[in-house]
Design a protein around this motif. Structure first.
Motif, short mmCIF file in Angstrom:
data_model
loop_
_atom_site.label_atom_id
_atom_site.label_comp_id
_atom_site.label_asym_id
_atom_site.label_seq_id
_atom_site.Cartn_x
_atom_site.Cartn_y
_atom_site.Cartn_z
N MET A 1 56.97 -40.50 5.49
CA MET A 1 56.67 -41.92 5.55
C MET A 1 57.94 -42.76 5.44
SD MET A 1 53.17 -42.52 3.61
CE MET A 1 53.88 -42.29 1.98
N ALA A 162 45.74 -32.25 6.46
CA ALA A 162 46.39 -30.96 6.22
C ALA A 162 45.67 -30.09 5.19
CB ALA A 162 47.83 -31.21 5.76
N ARG A 192 44.69 -44.32 3.95
CA ARG A 192 45.71 -44.61 2.94
C ARG A 192 45.69 -46.09 2.64
NH1 ARG A 192 50.81 -40.89 5.19
NH2 ARG A 192 49.52 -39.02 5.38
N LEU A 201 49.01 -51.02 15.75
CA LEU A 201 48.42 -49.73 15.41
C LEU A 201 49.37 -48.84 14.61
CD1 LEU A 201 47.06 -48.89 19.00
CD2 LEU A 201 45.78 -49.88 17.10
N PHE A 202 50.59 -49.33 14.37
CA PHE A 202 51.61 -48.45 13.80
C PHE A 202 51.27 -48.00 12.37
CE2 PHE A 202 55.44 -47.54 11.38
CZ PHE A 202 56.00 -46.56 12.17
N THR A 204 48.29 -48.48 9.61
CA THR A 204 46.98 -49.01 9.27
C THR A 204 46.46 -48.25 8.06
OG1 THR A 204 46.05 -47.45 10.85
CG2 THR A 204 46.41 -49.69 11.64
N PHE A 207 43.30 -44.26 9.91
CA PHE A 207 43.97 -43.81 11.13
C PHE A 207 43.61 -42.36 11.40
CE2 PHE A 207 47.12 -41.43 8.70
CZ PHE A 207 47.11 -42.10 7.49
N GLN A 209 44.89 -38.48 12.41
CA GLN A 209 46.04 -37.57 12.44
C GLN A 209 45.76 -36.39 13.35
OE1 GLN A 209 46.62 -36.94 8.12
NE2 GLN A 209 48.65 -37.80 8.47
N GLU A 211 47.20 -32.73 13.11
CA GLU A 211 48.09 -31.91 12.29
C GLU A 211 47.85 -30.43 12.54
OE1 GLU A 211 49.49 -33.88 8.43
OE2 GLU A 211 47.33 -33.71 8.19
N LEU A 277 57.23 -41.19 14.52
CA LEU A 277 56.06 -40.94 15.34
C LEU A 277 55.33 -39.73 14.78
CD1 LEU A 277 54.90 -41.98 18.00
CD2 LEU A 277 56.56 -40.60 19.20
N GLU A 278 56.11 -38.76 14.35
CA GLU A 278 55.56 -37.49 13.89
C GLU A 278 56.57 -36.85 12.95
OE1 GLU A 278 54.14 -34.97 17.00
OE2 GLU A 278 54.32 -33.16 15.78
N GLY A 279 56.07 -36.14 11.94
CA GLY A 279 56.96 -35.42 11.04
C GLY A 279 56.78 -33.91 11.21
N ARG A 283 57.26 -26.33 4.75
CA ARG A 283 56.63 -26.59 3.45
C ARG A 283 56.60 -25.40 2.51
NH1 ARG A 283 52.49 -31.20 4.05
NH2 ARG A 283 51.88 -30.57 1.97
N ALA A 318 53.06 -32.84 12.01
CA ALA A 318 52.00 -33.80 11.64
C ALA A 318 52.19 -35.09 12.42
CB ALA A 318 52.04 -34.07 10.14
#
Ligand code: GAP
Length: 449
Positions: A1, A162, A192, A201-202, A204, A207, A209, A211, A277-279, A283, A318
């Motif tokens: 984020m 996730a 969230r 739309l960036f 909100t 939304f 996902q 993933e 845009l995406e991560g 992990r 994601a």
């Protein structure tokens, strides 16, 4: 984020995209007749097709086209212990500050990108107002399960899809006879309680996902991390985003979550600046370990060749479906000159285009409308098609260009003689003749090959 990097100053373009989205039925303000609900958006008849196509393209490329990834569709409400084990109850927070003057709340780490509501061109706190100290605010939406609203019945709206993949790891392993490496994918809503949503739309509060959790043998994670970073970057390019508007940004060590070995964002150059845009995150076995400890279940993998038992490591690409839709929309938006007039055109990849083909009779007589309806009916079961006989042919083309329809089929007097139609290309604005019996196969080829 991560926070957007500073403004590149193309807000006019953003406004034109938002106006087009409203005017042509892509996106409407939620509950508009009641004054709207901030940062909530409804996809209209054209927008719903665009967003579906984005999600379908992701699913097709991540699940159908590969042998190593399977899908899931989990419930939004999950056992509250999921969020304890995942660390979201303790740590899914953003720093929040208040302005004592205007009583507005801001995300402390976004102050440099936000505008003071009192004084345009300044950041919060640069007016006469005084900002409070930052406090941590948990982003999860709470609700109650059942009729009694007490703390024993609190459940959370999932803040990411996730965790559904981690808690079903054993179910998938047992029912699908998977061998490492393999992935589990999901597309669905997340929620969230963002402190400062915005930019259309960036960001909100509700939304979708897209993933995928990719489970690998410990020791192989670096190789797969590199692979998924490149693969996900290339996905956007393959679907038409201009490479110069995309970049991969590796997170600095102090940005990484405590369990992450690495994390990179695919960033897009939005009109408000380069933003995530995406991560893609490496992990480790953190999530499986946490859920195994908390649930008492053995979430490990047995390798029957090496006779070893271990918890797989995870690489997670994601993405956000709404954010990707916005990027495709902004990137495709163009204005050029055709026949001495400015035309607005969405140069969307044919796979993403909401309407694939429009069918037009040149004249409203001489049997042309009937013929056009007949051709329209043969295409409709296979792709989103529109029929339009109102206005000049030029105006009809322009209407389709604005919503990104890649192909136009015109029925004219030659069609009535030899069965050929003209096939118009949105981008080149050129036309060629093709026999009506070849039309469907040719369109399918141009859309999907
Ligand atoms: N499971 C990891 C995860 O959820 P994230 O970076 O917080 O990672 C992944 O979210 C993607 O979801 C983001 O890259 C973004 O595209 C999308 N996303 C996250 N928060 C969002 C929001 N408030 N509004 C729209 N999209 C959002």
């Amino acid at each position: 984020m991560s926070a957007p990097t500073p403004d590149t100053g193309d807000r006019g373009r953003m406004e034109r995209v938002v106006n087009l989205a409203k005017r042509r039925g892509l996106v409407f303000q939620s509950s508009e007749i009641y004054g709207g609900l901030a940062s909530c958006w409804d996809y209209g008849p054209i927008g719903v097709e665009l967003k579906r196509n984005v999600k379908d393209a992701w699913w097709r490329d991540m699940v159908w086209s590969r042998g190593d990834i399977v899908g899931l569709d989990c419930s939004i409400l999950m056992h509250p212990r999921v969020w304890e084990a995942s660390g979201h109850i303790a740590g899914f927070t953003d720093p929040m500050i208040d302005c004592r003057r205007c009583k507005q709340r801001f995300r402390a780490d976004h102050i440099g990108q936000l505008e003071c509501p009192q004084e345009k061109g300044r950041h919060p706190g640069e007016c006469a107002g005084e900002l409070t100290e930052a406090r941590q605010f948990n982003l999860m939406f709470k609700t109650f399960m059942g009729p009694v609203e007490d703390s024993a019945n609190v459940v959370f709206m999932r803040p990411e899809t996730a965790q559904g993949m981690f808690v079903n790891f054993e179910n998938v392993l047992e029912t699908q006879r998977r061998k490492l490496p393999f992935g589990i994918a999901q597309v669905g809503k997340s929620f969230r309680n963002e402190i400062t949503p915005g930019n259309f739309l960036f960001r909100t509060r509700e939304f979708e996902q897209m993933e995928m959790e990719y489970f690998v043998r410990p020791g192989d994670e670096a190789k797969w991390y590199q692979y998924w970073k490149q693969e996900r970057f290339d996905w956007y390019v393959r679907l038409g985003i201009k490479p110069e508007n995309l970049r991969l940004r590796e997170h600095a060590t102090d940005e990484l979550a405590h369990y992450a070995r690495g994390c990179a964002d695919v960033e897009y150059k939005f009109p408000f600046g380069w933003s995530e845009l995406e991560g893609i995150a490496s992990r480790t076995d953190f999530d499986l370990r946490q859920h195994a400890d908390a649930s008492g279940k053995d979430l490990s993998y047995f390798d029957d060749e090496t006779r070893e038992r271990f918890k797989p490591f995870v690489i997670e690409p994601a993405a956000g479906a709404d954010r990707a839709t916005l990027a495709f929309l902004v990137d495709a938006f163009d204005e050029d000159e055709v026949e001495g007039e400015t035309r607005v055109v969405l140069r969307l990849h044919p796979r993403l285009a909401p309407v694939k083909v429009a069918v037009f009779p040149l004249l409203r007589k001489a049997g042309q409308p009937e013929k056009a309806q007949e051709i329209f009916a043969t295409l409709r079961p296979h792709m989103v098609a529109q029929y339009d006989q109102a206005g000049s042919i030029g105006r009809r083309y322009r209407r389709q260009d604005e919503i990104g329809t890649p192909f136009g089929v015109t029925i004219d007097h030659t069609t009535m003689e030899d069965g050929t139609v003209t096939l118009r290309d949105r981008d080149a604005t050129t036309q060629e003749r093709i026999h009506q019996s070849d039309l469907r196969a040719e369109l399918m080829r141009r859309i999907w090959d």
